[in-house]
Design a protein around this motif. Structure first.
Motif, short mmCIF file in Angstrom:
data_model
loop_
_atom_site.label_atom_id
_atom_site.label_comp_id
_atom_site.label_asym_id
_atom_site.label_seq_id
_atom_site.Cartn_x
_atom_site.Cartn_y
_atom_site.Cartn_z
N LEU A 34 0.83 -1.20 0.00
CA LEU A 34 0.00 0.00 0.00
C LEU A 34 0.87 1.25 0.00
CD1 LEU A 34 -2.78 -0.93 2.59
CD2 LEU A 34 -3.07 -0.58 0.13
N ASP A 75 2.14 2.64 -3.23
CA ASP A 75 1.12 3.04 -4.19
C ASP A 75 0.64 1.90 -5.08
OD1 ASP A 75 0.77 5.74 -3.51
OD2 ASP A 75 2.59 6.30 -4.57
N GLY A 91 -1.88 0.18 -4.44
CA GLY A 91 -3.35 0.26 -4.42
C GLY A 91 -3.97 -0.87 -3.62
N VAL A 92 -5.17 -0.62 -3.09
CA VAL A 92 -5.80 -1.58 -2.19
C VAL A 92 -6.10 -2.90 -2.89
CG1 VAL A 92 -7.60 -1.93 -0.48
CG2 VAL A 92 -6.93 0.38 -1.11
N GLU A 97 -4.24 -6.42 -2.07
CA GLU A 97 -4.99 -7.55 -1.53
C GLU A 97 -4.86 -8.77 -2.43
OE1 GLU A 97 -8.97 -6.19 -0.84
OE2 GLU A 97 -8.43 -5.19 1.04
N GLY A 136 -0.70 8.76 -7.08
CA GLY A 136 -1.33 7.68 -6.33
C GLY A 136 -2.39 7.03 -7.20
N GLN A 137 -3.46 6.57 -6.57
CA GLN A 137 -4.49 5.85 -7.29
C GLN A 137 -5.19 6.73 -8.32
OE1 GLN A 137 -4.44 2.53 -7.00
NE2 GLN A 137 -2.67 3.26 -5.87
N ASN A 138 -4.98 8.03 -8.21
CA ASN A 138 -5.50 8.94 -9.20
C ASN A 138 -4.93 8.70 -10.58
OD1 ASN A 138 -7.04 11.56 -9.51
ND2 ASN A 138 -6.79 11.27 -7.31
N ARG A 180 -10.51 1.42 3.38
CA ARG A 180 -10.30 1.21 1.95
C ARG A 180 -10.54 2.50 1.16
NH1 ARG A 180 -10.95 -2.55 -2.41
NH2 ARG A 180 -10.39 -4.29 -1.11
N LEU A 183 -7.68 4.92 1.61
CA LEU A 183 -6.49 4.49 0.88
C LEU A 183 -6.66 4.75 -0.62
CD1 LEU A 183 -5.65 1.14 2.70
CD2 LEU A 183 -4.22 3.18 2.63
N GLU A 184 -7.85 4.51 -1.10
CA GLU A 184 -8.09 4.77 -2.52
C GLU A 184 -8.07 6.25 -2.84
OE1 GLU A 184 -11.55 2.62 -3.66
OE2 GLU A 184 -10.45 0.74 -3.84
N ASP A 225 -5.87 8.01 -1.72
CA ASP A 225 -4.44 8.28 -1.57
C ASP A 225 -4.06 8.92 -0.24
OD1 ASP A 225 -3.54 7.18 -3.98
OD2 ASP A 225 -4.16 8.96 -5.07
#
Lengths: 321, 445
Positions: free
Chosen positions: A54, A57, A59-60, A64, A245-247, B36, B39-40, B42
């Motif tokens: 995590l 970066d 991502g979740v 997982e 990041g997730q962006n 979650r 975290l998503e 960021d």
């Protein structure tokens, strides 16, 4: 005469990528390696691993998934040795990244027809620097290169491209700031044609992906290109900042909806960027990741190779390269 | 893509609420969703951990377990805690002990320093100040030109000494120049750098020592991932950052980086950058970002954008017509075009609270293209027809269909939908007169 030139593969280990990833490795990923320096595989290992992923970066979802796969594999194969588990994780990570290379298409360059590369991405991801690197990359194969200053919006974007053009001794087709990017592209296509240029690299304004009109402009540029060369742009390169990041994923998706992205470049992979976004991008989009950008010099560009990417992050001694 | 936190909690807790008594385990389920979602968005994983622990503690303490509406209770707690972390109050720029106020912008490459130097200058001039910009980025090709071009655009002077000079000297000379000529504030642009680049960081330390700035603002990209914390910590450790400008907030960025940076360094967020245009700089409001991270929509922004497109008198006029039921197709076209100017329709719907869930279901149906054919149909009508949609006979419909390039069925559909809409408006009007809104509408604040 039509002939094919493939992008050559580098045989020697990627020293540049190695070096630039060093800082990343010293951070999160060396901790991942160290995580497996224990006598037994326990619950804590999985928890810490997920946290470290995590933190990089990844991502979740992907974190997982990776942890889940590792857990299943350990149980199925009755793995007791953490070192073997580490290898299993490494394999899983490489496999995931290979999703981002399997769709890579053979690039065909035809003599007399400019190979047009359109570079897109949001503001500040390093588009202009990427263009310089790409120019140097193609020059390295003996191709003649031309740049088109299609970012007529940002102040001094044109100047910045010209500076690079001078440094690399590459012609830059530019209009004034505020001019119609379509007109710039039109001129550039013509000039590239007349001068028998092999590779034309087109800069575009950095636009945030939810700006509808700006995105439409990209479509227009594309249509202008196609008046000259039917299948242009042969490469549409989306540049993603490695610190995103997730962006980054949302970005890529939005861009992909508007313009057909053919390739992705992960830029700014130097410093402490974790580059974990590559995993999400690989999993969620079919678009190939083709290059990684490291450093600020024009030569700092490498082809993206899943094994190198993962190994650079994991080991650093060049093993397995 | 990512489901919003509020939608997720609604799913999880909504289901649980129906089964009656909640257990601590149920709360933990909800906390998983909180984790979650953050975290998503960021948010840094360490910050997430602390945050979730705090929310959990409060949730159990506040009898969410007995609450009849656990969803509202949990969302409420999350929202409050987010605001608490983000800083409850807006923090303005510091005033200098003696003028001029010196503001230095620092950050990574590509975070938006040069653009925001100009934006900030324009913003402060609007407050009646007399700013000057200092071009301290001698490394990036054409960075000085960029600042000069921006300065010209907004008519604010730019002090530069080319790209051969030393950034420490440029800053000192720029400050002196400003003192002599009475410019205040002095806004200093610096080159982007990695926080681990010791030599480059030292340069900033030297600039700071030389000019003793009133504010050192870290310019950070809202899309930064987990590393945002590392960057901010290091800049803060070496320079003592006094504030944060969060840029590129006009994307889908949830802005988790802001939460992380604020939580770890305690440095207040002072501005957010929301676009490429010079005036796209806003003061920071913690509650707005909180709702954004939660994915609960952003009514304030929606209202502001709406205001840009229409005056209050105009809005009044239109709503009166709506209430009276005399809203016609001409008004409808007019409103449609205004809405389109506010941005892509999908984005706008996303800002409406509670639309998250529904939006996903209809997302494919609502496109900007769809509005195009509606526009074409209305534009193919005569003014008389727009005012009296009931009078449109079938031969008129055929003509309209031909004129707009649509089928007669599409024209029929639009007309019947419009009729329904007008009927609803009329009902709302009647209820408003009686002082009650129809069920399901949120109370007006």
């Amino acid at each position: 005469m039509v002939f094919r030139r493939l992008f050559r593969r580098q045989a020697e280990p990627d020293v540049q990528l190695e070096k630039s990833l060093e800082k990343t490795r010293r951070g999160v990923f060396s901790e991942i390696t160290r995580l497996f320096d224990r006598s037994a595989i326990d619950e804590e290992l999985y928890e810490d691993l997920e946290m470290l992923l995590l933190q990089a970066d990844v991502g979740v979802d992907v974190s997982e998934q990776l942890v889940g796969e590792l857990r299943a594999r350990v149980e199925r194969d009755r793995i007791a040795d953490p070192a073997i588990a580490r290898e299993a994780l490494r394999e899983a990570m490489v496999e995931l990244l290979e999703l981002a290379t399997r769709n890579r298409k053979l690039k065909v360059l035809q003599r007399g027809v400019p190979f047009v590369v359109m570079v897109v991405g949001v503001n500040g991801v390093g588009k202009t620097t990427t263009i310089a690197k790409l120019a140097a990359y193609h020059q390295g194969f003996g191709r003649s290169v031309m740049l088109a200053a299609g970012d007529t919006f940002r102040a001094a974007a044109i100047d910045q491209l010209k500076v690079w053009g001078d440094r690399l001794n590459v012609p830059v087709i530019a209009h004034e700031q505020g001019a119609d990017p379509g007109a710039v592209v039109f001129d550039a296509m013509q000039a590239a044609h007349n001068r028998g240029i092999d590779v034309l690299i087109v800069d575009t304004a950095g636009r945030l992906h939810n700006k509808f009109n700006l995105m439409e402009e990209l479509g227009k540029i594309r249509r202008i290109m196609q008046r000259h060369v039917e299948d242009a742009p042969q490469e549409v390169l989306l540049v993603i900042d490695a610190t995103t990041g997730q962006n980054g994923l949302i970005q890529a998706q939005k861009f992909a909806e508007q313009v057909d992205i053919t390739d992705i470049m992960i830029a700014k992979l130097d410093g402490t960027a974790k580059g974990g976004i590559a995993f999400s991008v690989a999993k969620e989009l079919g678009t190939p990741i083709s290059y990684v950008g490291v450093g600020e010099r024009a030569v700092d560009l490498s082809e993206f190779k899943p094994e190198t990417y993962v190994d650079s992050l994991f080991f650093g001694e060049g093993d397995g390269l | 893509m990512f489901e919003s936190l509020s939608d997720r909690l609604q799913d999880t807790l909504g289901k649980l609420a129906r089964k009656g008594q909640l257990t601590e385990k149920d709360v933990d389920e909800a906390m998983k969703e909180v984790r979650r979602a953050l975290l998503e968005a960021d948010v840094n994983f360490r910050v997430v951990k602390d945050f979730v622990a705090k929310v959990r503690e409060r949730a159990i303490g506040q009898d969410v377990l007995k609450s009849l509406s656990p969803y509202q209770t949990v969302i409420g707690i999350v929202n409050e805690e987010l605001i608490a972390v983000l800083g409850a109050e807006r923090e303005p720029l510091r005033a200098p002990d003696r003028p001029p106020q010196v503001i230095m912008l620092v950050g990574l490459q590509g975070s938006g320093k040069t653009t925001h130097a100009a934006k900030l200058a324009a913003h402060l001039r609007k407050e009646g100040r007399n700013p000057i910009l200092v071009a301290g980025d001698v490394y990036r090709p054409a960075a000085v030109n960029q600042l000069q071009t921006l300065g010209k655009q907004i008519n604010i002077p730019v002090f530069d000494e080319g790209i051969q000079a030393n950034p420490v000297d440029i800053a000192a000379h720029g400050l002196q120049h400003a003192r002599e000529r009475g410019f205040n504030p002095v806004i200093i642009d610096t080159a982007g750098r990695l926080q681990v680049d010791e030599r480059m960081m030292q340069e900033l330390v030297n600039v700071k020592a030389k000019i003793a700035p009133t504010e050192i603002l870290l310019v950070a990209d809202a899309m930064t991932g987990q590393e945002a914390v590392g960057v901010a910590e290091e800049f803060h450790r070496q320079l003592g950052v006094t504030g944060l400008i969060l840029t590129k907030m006009d994307g889908d960025a949830r802005g988790g980086a802001a939460l992380s940076i604020r939580a770890v360094t305690g440095v207040p967020i002072k501005f957010i950058g929301t676009g490429e245009k010079i005036d796209a700089l806003e003061a920071f409001y913690p509650d707005r970002l909180a709702t954004r991270i939660l994915g609960m929509g952003d009514v304030q922004t929606l209202m502001e954008r709406a205001k840009e497109q229409t005056s209050e008198a105009e809005a009044e006029r239109v709503s009166k017509r709506m209430m009276k039921g005399s809203f016609d197709l001409g008004d409808f076209l007019d409103q449609l075009q205004k809405i389109k100017k506010m941005g892509p329709i999908g984005d706008l719907l996303g800002m409406i609270p509670g639309m998250g869930n529904q939006l996903r279901q209809v997302k494919d149906q609502i496109s900007d293209d769809a509005t195009k054919s509606i526009e074409a149909i209305i534009q193919s009508m005569t003014p008389y027809e727009r005012r009296h949609p009931d009078m449109i006979s079938s031969s008129r419909r055929r003509r309209i269909a031909r004129g707009s390039g649509c089928t007669t069925a599409e024209v029929n559909q639009l007309l019947s939908q419009f009729k329904e809409m007008r009927k609803m408006m009329g009902q709302m009007g009647n209820m408003a007169k009686k002082g009650r809104m129809p069920k399901g509408f949120p109370p007006l604040r």
